[in-house]
Design an enzyme around this catalytic site. Structure first.
Site, PDB file in Angstrom:
ATOM      1  N   GLY A  16      -2.636   4.187   3.012  1.00 59.01           N
ATOM      2  CA  GLY A  16      -3.572   4.098   1.879  1.00 59.01           C
ATOM      3  C   GLY A  16      -4.773   3.210   2.171  1.00 59.01           C
ATOM      4  O   GLY A  16      -5.875   3.460   1.662  1.00 59.01           O
ATOM      5  N   SER A  32       0.863  -1.187   0.000  1.00 52.44           N
ATOM      6  CA  SER A  32       0.000   0.000   0.000  1.00 52.44           C
ATOM      7  C   SER A  32       0.891   1.225   0.000  1.00 52.44           C
ATOM      8  O   SER A  32       2.094   1.141   0.259  1.00 52.44           O
ATOM      9  CB  SER A  32      -0.895   0.006   1.246  1.00 52.44           C
ATOM     10  OG  SER A  32      -0.217   0.571   2.355  1.00 52.44           O
ATOM     11  N   ASP A  33       0.326   2.386  -0.269  1.00 50.11           N
ATOM     12  CA  ASP A  33       1.050   3.619   0.021  1.00 50.11           C
ATOM     13  C   ASP A  33       0.722   3.996   1.476  1.00 50.11           C
ATOM     14  O   ASP A  33      -0.128   3.367   2.124  1.00 50.11           O
ATOM     15  CB  ASP A  33       0.691   4.734  -0.972  1.00 50.11           C
ATOM     16  CG  ASP A  33       1.789   5.810  -1.028  1.00 50.11           C
ATOM     17  OD1 ASP A  33       2.667   5.815  -0.134  1.00 50.11           O
ATOM     18  OD2 ASP A  33       1.771   6.650  -1.947  1.00 50.11           O
ATOM     19  N   TYR A  34       1.387   5.000   1.954  1.00 51.09           N
ATOM     20  CA  TYR A  34       1.340   5.443   3.354  1.00 51.09           C
ATOM     21  C   TYR A  34      -0.107   5.646   3.834  1.00 51.09           C
ATOM     22  O   TYR A  34      -0.782   6.564   3.358  1.00 51.09           O
ATOM     23  CB  TYR A  34       2.088   6.765   3.426  1.00 51.09           C
ATOM     24  CG  TYR A  34       2.655   7.174   4.738  1.00 51.09           C
ATOM     25  CD1 TYR A  34       4.016   7.061   4.994  1.00 51.09           C
ATOM     26  CD2 TYR A  34       1.848   7.712   5.715  1.00 51.09           C
ATOM     27  CE1 TYR A  34       4.561   7.477   6.191  1.00 51.09           C
ATOM     28  CE2 TYR A  34       2.375   8.122   6.914  1.00 51.09           C
ATOM     29  CZ  TYR A  34       3.735   8.009   7.154  1.00 51.09           C
ATOM     30  OH  TYR A  34       4.257   8.428   8.333  1.00 51.09           O
TER      31      TYR A  34
END
Ligand code: BGC
Length: 745
Positions: free
Chosen positions: A264, A260-262
């Site tokens: 996300g 995932s992104d931060y």
């Protein structure tokens, strides 16, 4: 034991809690705390076996300590892996990625990635959150700085070169790391250029423009992918099963790790996809294997694995067994990634701490900076002869910190040699340095720029006093160099701008300097393509130097004194006016073509002058002159299974060496839908000694003219139109010569 067997053995012995722990991806944050102080969350998590990987460690010692702690906290001795944002270099900061893209030099991009990988492994890192492959045609979006520019072919070649540079022969290669392609996908096309905003586009545009760099990175063997914050056609990427499990894994055969992104996963709640348990179920179902920072997998999966998810709120029913199967799928991918890195055999693998020589990195950074800057205008001023009295004026004349650019998390401003010193070192003569203008003149904006650091320094005097001093310095010199542009915080994450032009006080400075009548070179240090407005006409020479990294100013000095030859070509179109964005050279044709002179009822802008300076995609000047002969096709009609050769003679008619980027574009004037007026299909870089002539050959195939028709993502059909097409060859996307070719079938 083989990698697969080692993973099987672990999976067979792991509890549900241990499997969920592997999906948790945490920042190094405050690190570990021992002794009398309260333990950090990270150390508690490590002791409980609840961390799969950590990003952002800042030293080999801390990575080692965390690995030891993780092994002690893991019943089965499962190691962590360590990741970091190594975006354009690690300790040695190279030019911004958008700048490197302007080199069009794939060997250079591979070399910078390989060097960054070697520096990263020396600090115990295994994975880098790079290359960033977000095509962007909207300079308002601040992360255009991190990306490969506007074109899918150029971006795809960069994807392959960077992946190769990071990974070498594959995961486990000494001094190389796992690449992580990001941000999947279309993050660079947000509504109005606002970072994190959503994307609505035709599937055809997604498939033809935004997906190809990811396909190229996967083809080159990239081991991991990070998904983007945005929604694409209403489905957020962290829940986008059709694109992640469908396109990425199903169509492209990607079998690596998806992170995932931060936060996300957590952000799916704000996206309106339901409360946390639903968001988690959706993300896991979509194929997001690791949850970065938010800990929602850690918090929600235990209950989901015993209770399942009712369809009532989510439109996505899942039995407890189905949830456990998805946890197994994600955990297996995490363990396989660790196995491929060699960590299951030796958790301290590669932690020997042998960094590549700093001098080697600096030399590469200097070369990269010179090759990334784009010479936009030169009315005979450059290269400068040493010995002339120079006034170096502007807020970037002696700047270090801004030269690093955005996302240089491991770089140090002290390592930058600023422009005034770079010039003095090269020529033996120090320029007169003068501040000239503040970077911005709005205090609230300055405060915002400084909220991530303290790089925007200012001179408290009145602007009239700054300008008077600058004009006096200019009048006393033989040549004036204006060092202007954006602060590093102007571009990057969460740094979208409304009007993409040079900040007003610096525009006024350039006008005042031009008013002195002294020969004027304007050097622009920026993170995005800016509309240069009047400055482009006021300057006698114009060099777009981006934020060039630790040796950025030295690269600029080399160029302006002719110790290096300018060879950069724009990887993005520079807008002629801040209001004409988004924009690309590859726009579809209309019935009333653009660009052209403005006329009533033609595509264009009423309030844009016809002579507004345009710097098209692919454009850049050198110091020599390269003459293009007429392109010749070996045949003018061909069957679809045949390769047609396009031949072109080029000659360096000047008296300096040249590195020429010969560009080949296609057009399809008789298609079943509207196609781009120009689309880059190939390019070659050719080194030419003074007076040298070379023949350039392009192999043209029917495949290069295929395009997708896609009513939905699942029903894409690649088509091609028999009949006439155009081939346009030249030094940039505008100044081309055309030859026609007919596909007989
Ligand atoms: C960025 C990513 C980055 C991640 C970890 C996010 O805010 O979007 O590009 O890799 O943070 O630092």
């Amino acid at each position: 034991m083989g990698q697969g067997a080692a993973v099987d053995r672990l999976m067979a012995g792991m509890t549900l809690k241990e499997k969920i722990g592997q999906l948790n991806l945490l920042p190094a944050g405050q690190g570990l705390v021992t002794g009398a102080q309260a333990p950090t969350t990270l150390s508690q998590r490590l002791d409980a076996g609840q961390v799969g990987a950590i990003f952002g460690t800042k030293s080999l010692a801390s990575a080692r300590a965390m690995q030891e702690r993780a092994l002690a906290g893991s019943r089965l001795g499962i190691p962590l892996f360590f990741a970091e944002d190594v975006i354009h270099g690690h300790r040695t900061v190279f030019p911004l990625n958008i700048a490197l893209a302007c080199s069009w030099d794939m060997a250079l991009i591979e070399a910078t990635s390989a060097h960054a990988a070697a520096e990263a492994t020396a600090e115990g890192l295994h994975q880098v959150y790079a290359p960033m492959l977000d095509i962007s045609r909207d300079p308002r979006w601040g992360r255009v700085a991190e990306g490969p520019g506007e074109d899918p072919l150029l971006a795809s070649r960069i994807a392959a070169a960077a992946t190769q540079g990071f990974q070498g022969a594959g995961l486990g290669t000494p001094e190389r790391v796992a690449a992580c392609l990001k941000h999947f996908v279309a993050y660079g096309a947000p509504q109005s250029g606002r970072d994190y905003d959503n994307v609505s586009m035709a599937w055809e545009d997604l498939i033809e423009t935004y997906l190809p760099p990811f396909a190229a990175g996967i083809e080159a063997g990239a081991a991991s992918v990070m998904v983007a914050f945005n929604a694409v056609n209403r489905l957020p990427m962290h829940a986008n099963a059709p694109l992640v499990e469908g396109w990425l894994r199903g169509c492209q055969g990607f079998d690596g790790l998806v992170v995932s992104d931060y936060t996300g996963v957590k952000e799916l709640v704000a996206h309106g996809l339901g409360p946390a348990p639903v968001a988690v179920a959706r993300a896991l179902h979509a194929g997001i294997d690791m949850d970065m920072v938010g800990e929602d997998y850690l918090n929600e999966l235990p209950a989901l694995a015993t209770e399942g998810l009712a369809a009532r709120t989510a439109g996505l029913a899942m039995s407890p067994a189905a949830v456990r199967r998805l946890i197994d799928r994600a955990c297996r991918r995490v363990l396989t990634f660790k196995a491929r890195l060699g960590l299951l055999d030796d958790p301290f693998r590669g932690m020997a701490g042998k960094a590549p020589a700093r001098a080697e990195g600096r030399a590469l950074a200097r070369k990269a900076a010179a090759q990334s800057a784009v010479l936009l205008k030169n009315d005979g001023l450059l290269p400068l002869a040493p010995g002339s009295r120079m006034a170096l004026i502007g807020p970037f004349a002696a700047d270090r910190a801004n030269m690093l650019g955005t996302w240089a998390v491991s770089g140090r401003a002290e390592d930058v040699v600023p422009l005034d010193r770079a010039i003095a070192a090269l020529t033996g003569q120090a320029p007169t340095v003068c501040w000239g203008a503040n970077i911005v003149d709005e205090p609230w904006l300055e405060a915002r720029l400084n909220c991530h650091g303290t790089t925007v320094t200012r001179d408290p005097r009145e602007e009239s006093a700054l300008l008077a001093e600058a004009v006096a310095a200019a009048l006393a010199a033989d040549v004036v160099v204006a060092a202007v542009g954006e602060a590093k915080e102007h571009a990057g994450e969460s740094s979208s701008r409304l009007a993409v032009d040079l900040p007003a006080p610096q525009r006024r400075l350039i006008a005042a300097l031009a008013g002195t009548g002294k020969p004027l070179l304007v050097v622009v240090f920026a993170g995005r393509p800016l509309a240069l407005g009047e400055a482009a006409t006021q300057a006698d020479a114009l060099l777009y130097a981006w934020h060039g990294g630790v040796a950025g100013p030295e690269g600029v000095a080399d160029l302006i004194f002719g110790a290096a030859e300018p060879s950069g070509r724009l990887a993005v179109t520079l807008p002629a006016h801040p209001g004409e964005v988004p924009l690309t050279y590859a726009c579809d044709t209309t019935g009333r073509p653009w660009p052209g002179r403005f006329g009533k009822f033609l595509t264009g802008w009423l309030d844009m002058p016809d002579d507004a300076p345009r710097f098209p995609f692919g454009f850049g000047l050198g110091y020599s002159a390269v003459r293009y002969g007429r392109p010749i096709l070996c045949r003018h009609a061909a069957h679809a299974d045949e390769t047609v050769t396009l031949l072109l003679g080029i000659e360096n008619t000047g008296n300096r060496p040249a590195l020429e980027t010969v560009q080949l574009y296609a057009s399809d004037p008789v298609a079943r839908v509207t196609r781009p007026g120009r689309k880059l299909i190939d390019f070659q870089q050719v080194a030419l000694a003074p007076g040298e002539a070379r023949e350039v050959r392009f192999a043209v195939t029917a495949d290069q003219f295929r395009y997708p028709m896609a009513p939905t993502l699942e029903t894409v059909e690649w088509v091609r139109d028999p009949g006439m097409v155009g081939l346009h060859v030249g030094p940039n996307s505008r100044d081309t010569q055309e030859v026609a070719l007919t596909w007989l079938d």
